[in-house]
Motif scaffolding. Sequence first.
Motif, PDB file in Angstrom:
ATOM      1  N   LEU A  13       3.095  14.244  -8.567  1.00 54.29           N
ATOM      2  CA  LEU A  13       4.162  15.241  -8.690  1.00 54.29           C
ATOM      3  C   LEU A  13       4.593  15.424 -10.134  1.00 54.29           C
ATOM      4  O   LEU A  13       4.877  16.540 -10.592  1.00 54.29           O
ATOM      5  CB  LEU A  13       5.352  14.822  -7.825  1.00 54.29           C
ATOM      6  N   GLU A  14       4.661  14.271 -10.854  1.00 55.42           N
ATOM      7  CA  GLU A  14       5.027  14.383 -12.265  1.00 55.42           C
ATOM      8  C   GLU A  14       4.000  15.170 -13.051  1.00 55.42           C
ATOM      9  O   GLU A  14       4.335  16.000 -13.905  1.00 55.42           O
ATOM     10  CB  GLU A  14       5.180  12.983 -12.857  1.00 55.42           C
ATOM     11  N   GLN A  15       2.682  14.941 -12.770  1.00 53.35           N
ATOM     12  CA  GLN A  15       1.627  15.701 -13.456  1.00 53.35           C
ATOM     13  C   GLN A  15       1.703  17.185 -13.128  1.00 53.35           C
ATOM     14  O   GLN A  15       1.539  18.043 -13.999  1.00 53.35           O
ATOM     15  CB  GLN A  15       0.260  15.130 -13.068  1.00 53.35           C
ATOM     16  N   GLU A  16       1.971  17.480 -11.821  1.00 56.03           N
ATOM     17  CA  GLU A  16       2.078  18.896 -11.434  1.00 56.03           C
ATOM     18  C   GLU A  16       3.273  19.557 -12.129  1.00 56.03           C
ATOM     19  O   GLU A  16       3.206  20.694 -12.591  1.00 56.03           O
ATOM     20  CB  GLU A  16       2.226  19.005  -9.924  1.00 56.03           C
ATOM     21  N   ALA A  17       4.402  18.784 -12.171  1.00 53.04           N
ATOM     22  CA  ALA A  17       5.579  19.341 -12.843  1.00 53.04           C
ATOM     23  C   ALA A  17       5.303  19.575 -14.328  1.00 53.04           C
ATOM     24  O   ALA A  17       5.700  20.598 -14.913  1.00 53.04           O
ATOM     25  CB  ALA A  17       6.764  18.389 -12.654  1.00 53.04           C
ATOM     26  N   GLU A  18       4.612  18.577 -14.923  1.00 53.65           N
ATOM     27  CA  GLU A  18       4.275  18.739 -16.342  1.00 53.65           C
ATOM     28  C   GLU A  18       3.336  19.921 -16.558  1.00 53.65           C
ATOM     29  O   GLU A  18       3.483  20.692 -17.513  1.00 53.65           O
ATOM     30  CB  GLU A  18       3.641  17.452 -16.848  1.00 53.65           C
ATOM     31  N   THR A  19       2.368  20.079 -15.629  1.00 50.01           N
ATOM     32  CA  THR A  19       1.435  21.223 -15.732  1.00 50.01           C
ATOM     33  C   THR A  19       2.172  22.546 -15.605  1.00 50.01           C
ATOM     34  O   THR A  19       1.925  23.499 -16.343  1.00 50.01           O
ATOM     35  CB  THR A  19       0.358  21.114 -14.654  1.00 50.01           C
ATOM     36  N   GLU A  59       0.837  -1.219   0.000  1.00 50.23           N
ATOM     37  CA  GLU A  59       0.000   0.000   0.000  1.00 50.23           C
ATOM     38  C   GLU A  59       0.861   1.254   0.000  1.00 50.23           C
ATOM     39  O   GLU A  59       0.560   2.262  -0.671  1.00 50.23           O
ATOM     40  CB  GLU A  59      -0.913  -0.022   1.222  1.00 50.23           C
ATOM     41  N   ASN A  60       1.992   1.188   0.780  1.00 49.86           N
ATOM     42  CA  ASN A  60       2.875   2.360   0.812  1.00 49.86           C
ATOM     43  C   ASN A  60       3.502   2.600  -0.554  1.00 49.86           C
ATOM     44  O   ASN A  60       3.661   3.752  -1.014  1.00 49.86           O
ATOM     45  CB  ASN A  60       3.984   2.143   1.845  1.00 49.86           C
ATOM     46  N   ASN A  61       3.863   1.481  -1.220  1.00 51.45           N
ATOM     47  CA  ASN A  61       4.441   1.636  -2.550  1.00 51.45           C
ATOM     48  C   ASN A  61       3.443   2.233  -3.520  1.00 51.45           C
ATOM     49  O   ASN A  61       3.785   3.105  -4.337  1.00 51.45           O
ATOM     50  CB  ASN A  61       4.936   0.280  -3.058  1.00 51.45           C
ATOM     51  N   GLU A  62       2.214   1.760  -3.438  1.00 53.60           N
ATOM     52  CA  GLU A  62       1.181   2.309  -4.328  1.00 53.60           C
ATOM     53  C   GLU A  62       0.941   3.791  -4.034  1.00 53.60           C
ATOM     54  O   GLU A  62       0.777   4.601  -4.966  1.00 53.60           O
ATOM     55  CB  GLU A  62      -0.117   1.527  -4.164  1.00 53.60           C
ATOM     56  N   GLU A  63       0.967   4.119  -2.748  1.00 57.48           N
ATOM     57  CA  GLU A  63       0.746   5.540  -2.385  1.00 57.48           C
ATOM     58  C   GLU A  63       1.903   6.390  -2.892  1.00 57.48           C
ATOM     59  O   GLU A  63       1.710   7.500  -3.376  1.00 57.48           O
ATOM     60  CB  GLU A  63       0.603   5.642  -0.879  1.00 57.48           C
ATOM     61  N   ARG A  64       3.125   5.827  -2.766  1.00 55.17           N
ATOM     62  CA  ARG A  64       4.290   6.568  -3.259  1.00 55.17           C
ATOM     63  C   ARG A  64       4.208   6.754  -4.772  1.00 55.17           C
ATOM     64  O   ARG A  64       4.552   7.810  -5.332  1.00 55.17           O
ATOM     65  CB  ARG A  64       5.582   5.822  -2.894  1.00 55.17           C
ATOM     66  N   LEU A  65       3.753   5.665  -5.446  1.00 53.12           N
ATOM     67  CA  LEU A  65       3.614   5.768  -6.895  1.00 53.12           C
ATOM     68  C   LEU A  65       2.604   6.836  -7.282  1.00 53.12           C
ATOM     69  O   LEU A  65       2.824   7.621  -8.216  1.00 53.12           O
ATOM     70  CB  LEU A  65       3.207   4.408  -7.483  1.00 53.12           C
TER      71      LEU A  65
END
Length: 372
Positions: free
Chosen positions: A29-35, A17-23
């Motif tokens: 974060l990647e979407q925000e950076a792309e935005t 679950e932690n890995n999924e949350e991190r993903l």
Amino acid sequence: LLAGSWNTKVTKQFESENNEERLREGEKLEQEAETRGLRNKWLVKDEERKHHTKFINSVMIVDQRRIRNFEMRIAVCLAVILCHGICAFQLSMVASRAPFSRSIDGTSTRDNKNSFAQSLQSSTPRDSVTSSLVSNLAVVALKMRLKGQTHVGCDVTASSSDVLLKGQVGPVTVKGRGWQSNLGLTCRAIEATVDKCHLDVSRILSNQKLVLTTPAEGNAMVALNAVDFGNFITHPLMKPPGLPENHSDDSAGSLQFSKDGVEICTESGAVTFFGEYMDQRWRFELRRGEDGTQASITVREAETTRNDLDYASIAAGLTEVTSKFFNEMIFELDGTFLSFRDMMVTGKGKEPSVMLSLSILVRKFPSPGLAF
């Protein structure tokens, strides 16, 4: 064992679950950076678009100015072409039928005709169109200011380049016959020439009006018969002089010329006219000066009805002041100044006439509503 396996299972599930949350956080974060990257790119493009728009607007302003200048040049050319197509330039030689058959310096009309023909032959069609434009405007302006006339002509020498680029024309010669003003000023014939005129070209195109930008200087010849001379010396703008020692304010103490009784004698070369001074009638004889450049006036009494007057002394005083008056006379017509240069009496023509040579200074053309 069961507890250990359960703990292991729970631990793996928790780690999963932690890995999924991190993903998910990483994807977010990647979407925000792309935005943010897209937004920065849009802002950069927007700034580039604004600069491009400003550049286009500045280019359009420069192009509009060039277009206006080009349109003005086209308007000038069209005005010249239309004037040439509509208005016919007509110039008759006044000297061939008026007292100007020979000027004071002895130049004959045949010489004037030859020089006029040579000027026509040397001028190009384009220059004649420009001359016609200025000439016709001058003729129309003169006719508007005259009460009566039998002929008004204007001979303009000009090139299209001088008119369009510098507003310069010249020489300009105005000729006329039978002129009459609203206040009764008349002449048999007139010929006035200025060497150079600088005109406001924009006023010519916009208002169809001749406006001087600098004063123009020249000379004029005016032919007057006896009636014309009487109208001249009694014109409201003519202020006859008085004797310096006479400080009387009544009408008897001021000199008043008379328009009646004017005679022009070709044999003696004198113009005889009369005036009233101190309730007495005086006889004036105007002649060309002995040096050939100025006028000379001789005054003597025409009647002697008073015993309290020294007629000889008054006649001598009137001779001095009237001679000075004619030689220093400046006749102003709303910006046009005429001053006396020379005179002569001639018998050529239908009747004797006196020819006055005048200097001209034109600061502006007289107003259309001027009464002179």
